[in-house]
Design a protein around this motif. Structure first.
Motif, PDB file in Angstrom:
ATOM      1  N   ILE A 117       0.836  -1.195   0.000  1.00 36.95           N
ATOM      2  CA  ILE A 117       0.000   0.000   0.000  1.00 36.95           C
ATOM      3  C   ILE A 117       0.874   1.249   0.000  1.00 36.95           C
ATOM      4  O   ILE A 117       2.059   1.201   0.325  1.00 36.95           O
ATOM      5  CB  ILE A 117      -0.959   0.036   1.205  1.00 36.95           C
ATOM      6  N   SER A 118       0.269   2.388  -0.333  1.00 35.64           N
ATOM      7  CA  SER A 118       1.005   3.646  -0.438  1.00 35.64           C
ATOM      8  C   SER A 118       1.166   4.323   0.917  1.00 35.64           C
ATOM      9  O   SER A 118       0.509   3.973   1.908  1.00 35.64           O
ATOM     10  CB  SER A 118       0.282   4.600  -1.391  1.00 35.64           C
ATOM     11  N   MET A 152      10.630   4.918   3.951  1.00 30.83           N
ATOM     12  CA  MET A 152      10.357   4.122   5.143  1.00 30.83           C
ATOM     13  C   MET A 152       9.385   4.824   6.087  1.00 30.83           C
ATOM     14  O   MET A 152       9.274   6.051   6.093  1.00 30.83           O
ATOM     15  CB  MET A 152      11.655   3.842   5.897  1.00 30.83           C
ATOM     16  N   SER A 153       8.686   4.044   6.891  1.00 29.88           N
ATOM     17  CA  SER A 153       7.896   4.544   8.013  1.00 29.88           C
ATOM     18  C   SER A 153       7.836   3.415   9.037  1.00 29.88           C
ATOM     19  O   SER A 153       8.161   2.272   8.712  1.00 29.88           O
ATOM     20  CB  SER A 153       6.479   4.934   7.563  1.00 29.88           C
ATOM     21  N   PRO A 154       7.420   3.701  10.268  1.00 31.94           N
ATOM     22  CA  PRO A 154       7.324   2.625  11.268  1.00 31.94           C
ATOM     23  C   PRO A 154       6.351   1.520  10.876  1.00 31.94           C
ATOM     24  O   PRO A 154       6.432   0.408  11.401  1.00 31.94           O
ATOM     25  CB  PRO A 154       6.841   3.369  12.526  1.00 31.94           C
ATOM     26  N   GLY A 158       9.444   0.511   2.294  1.00 31.71           N
ATOM     27  CA  GLY A 158       9.302   0.858   0.889  1.00 31.71           C
ATOM     28  C   GLY A 158       9.783  -0.238  -0.037  1.00 31.71           C
ATOM     29  O   GLY A 158      10.893  -0.737   0.106  1.00 31.71           O
ATOM     30  N   THR A 159       8.935  -0.583  -1.008  1.00 36.91           N
ATOM     31  CA  THR A 159       9.302  -1.642  -1.951  1.00 36.91           C
ATOM     32  C   THR A 159       9.207  -1.224  -3.402  1.00 36.91           C
ATOM     33  O   THR A 159       9.797  -1.846  -4.273  1.00 36.91           O
ATOM     34  CB  THR A 159       8.422  -2.891  -1.735  1.00 36.91           C
ATOM     35  N   ASN A 160       8.471  -0.138  -3.697  1.00 40.15           N
ATOM     36  CA  ASN A 160       8.291   0.267  -5.085  1.00 40.15           C
ATOM     37  C   ASN A 160       7.968   1.751  -5.164  1.00 40.15           C
ATOM     38  O   ASN A 160       7.173   2.268  -4.375  1.00 40.15           O
ATOM     39  CB  ASN A 160       7.137  -0.519  -5.719  1.00 40.15           C
ATOM     40  N   ILE A 161       8.608   2.438  -6.097  1.00 40.52           N
ATOM     41  CA  ILE A 161       8.304   3.841  -6.357  1.00 40.52           C
ATOM     42  C   ILE A 161       7.533   3.932  -7.664  1.00 40.52           C
ATOM     43  O   ILE A 161       7.943   3.379  -8.679  1.00 40.52           O
ATOM     44  CB  ILE A 161       9.594   4.685  -6.448  1.00 40.52           C
ATOM     45  N   CYS A 288       5.482   6.319  -2.914  1.00 45.18           N
ATOM     46  CA  CYS A 288       6.114   5.075  -2.478  1.00 45.18           C
ATOM     47  C   CYS A 288       5.086   4.043  -2.042  1.00 45.18           C
ATOM     48  O   CYS A 288       4.190   4.346  -1.255  1.00 45.18           O
ATOM     49  CB  CYS A 288       7.072   5.373  -1.325  1.00 45.18           C
ATOM     50  N   ASP A 289       5.226   2.842  -2.564  1.00 44.68           N
ATOM     51  CA  ASP A 289       4.454   1.687  -2.099  1.00 44.68           C
ATOM     52  C   ASP A 289       5.252   0.950  -1.039  1.00 44.68           C
ATOM     53  O   ASP A 289       6.486   0.864  -1.131  1.00 44.68           O
ATOM     54  CB  ASP A 289       4.169   0.733  -3.253  1.00 44.68           C
TER      55      ASP A 289
END
Length: 379
Positions: A117-118, A152-154, A158-161, A288-289
């Motif tokens: 998810i985004s 990144m976030s808690p 991030g895996t895909n832009i 970012c996904d």
């Protein structure tokens, strides 16, 4: 690369309780394993796993479907299952399935264990006083730590832009200057031709501001008055207000439009199908996904191991055999052919003039923008 494009939780027209009780990785008993990409030349990737109870484990991951599911199955899902004994099942859902995730967590009944998810979706699922996602706690993992902080976030790794770009048919500009910015898309005098813009405020607002001369670093907070004045100038020259990515591919492929504001993945798909299409990365609008784990899933530990596995730079690089992936690991470019790397959203040159979607801004202003845009488009 799908959209993916920035899609709000309201945009579904096109498709992107603590730790589990059993520890799935016990220090001191870890063993290195090598995996190979199915159907491709064998490539070794480091992976550590304790197989206790692995044979009975399975995780279900929401992804974007289409080329993503195909690529993820070959690059992530099957190799992870081979290395760990944990089956991974990819399922498709709405572009931003926040309602479904909330429903699962509220009921304590999980059709999925994690989802791609985004960042705006993550904010909606964690910023309203209740957290519907697990804190992954992987920041100190040596592989995850290499991912830039803006991805990144808690609650997400991030895996895909994904990017929104200006794309045009090269045959429509043969022998004359081609468009190279949003201002050129708005400039009907010097760049005549059939135009298409997304019938939605997200990304379109940013494009309008950039076309009006706003610097990439000053787009947020978006000045709606200025954006709609800019849209007023181009509105009568827009031949198609598109609503789905499939529509964009068809228009680019058939030559129905000469230039279009679109998700990079759709322009690249048109290219792959033989259409004479060029992408303008200048002022691309990107988001970012993330891999995110549903709060309370009993398989959270297995999900964390999958995320670490899928974040390996070499493994991310394997995605480019399927599409020009928006890889979040800078080191992944060391394993990608130069001609392919230049087509990836996160290629350094493509990111230089890009605008990162401000997830917090849209979380706070999406209702206002939707209401105003819907009124405007009808006038």
């Amino acid at each position: 690369m799908k959209r993916k494009p920035f899609a709000s939780p309201l945009d579904t027209a096109d498709t992107h309780a603590g730790d589990d009780a059993v520890s799935l990785a016990q220090p001191g008993r870890r063993t290195a394993m090598k995996t190979a990409l199915a159907g491709a030349a064998a490539v070794a990737f480091p992976f550590v796993w304790t197989p206790a109870r692995a044979a009975t484990k399975r995780i279900v991951v929401r992804d974007d479907g289409g080329i993503y599911t195909k690529a993820y199955d070959a690059v992530f899902y099957k190799p992870f299952a081979k290395a760990s004994g944990i089956e991974v099942v990819g399922v498709q859902a709405n572009a931003e399935p926040t309602a479904q995730i909330k429903s699962m967590v509220e009921a304590g009944s999980y059709t999925w264990d994690m989802a791609k998810i985004s960042q705006p979706a993550i904010l909606l699922l964690t910023g309203g006083g209740k957290e519907y996602l697990e804190r992954h706690g992987l920041e100190s993992d040596p592989i995850i730590a290499k991912i830039p902080s803006q991805y990144m976030s808690p609650f997400g790794v991030g895996t895909n832009i994904y990017s929104t770009v200006l794309a045009y048919r090269t045959d429509a500009f043969k022998g004359r200057k081609a468009p190279a910015s949003w201002a050129d898309l708005w400039n009907v005098k010097d760049f005549p031709g059939r135009r298409a813009i997304r019938k939605y405020p997200f990304d379109t607002i940013e494009e309008a501001l950039l076309a009006d001369g706003v610097a990439p670093g000053s787009v947020y907070p978006c000045d709606f008055d200025r954006a709609f004045k800019s849209l007023d100038r181009i509105a009568k020259h827009v031949d198609v207000w598109w609503t789905t990515g499939a529509q964009v591919e068809q228009m680019l492929g058939s030559g129905e439009v000469d230039m279009v504001a679109t998700w990079a993945s759709r322009a690249q798909s048109a290219q792959a199908n033989g259409a004479p299409v060029e992408i303008v990365w200048n002022q691309n609008i990107w988001g970012c996904d993330n891999w995110s784990i549903l709060k309370g899933t009993p398989n959270a530990g297995a999900c964390r191991e999958f995320i670490k596995f899928a974040s390996d730079p070499k493994r991310q690089a394997e995605l480019t055999k399927f599409f020009p992936a928006g890889m979040t690991q800078p080191e992944a470019f060391n394993y990608v052919k130069p001609d392919v790397a230049k087509r990836c959203p996160t290629f350094p040159e493509n990111m230089k003039s890009g605008v990162q979607i401000n997830a917090k801004f849209w979380q706070q202003n999406q209702s206002i923008a939707l209401e105003r845009f819907n009124r405007w488009i009808l006038t």
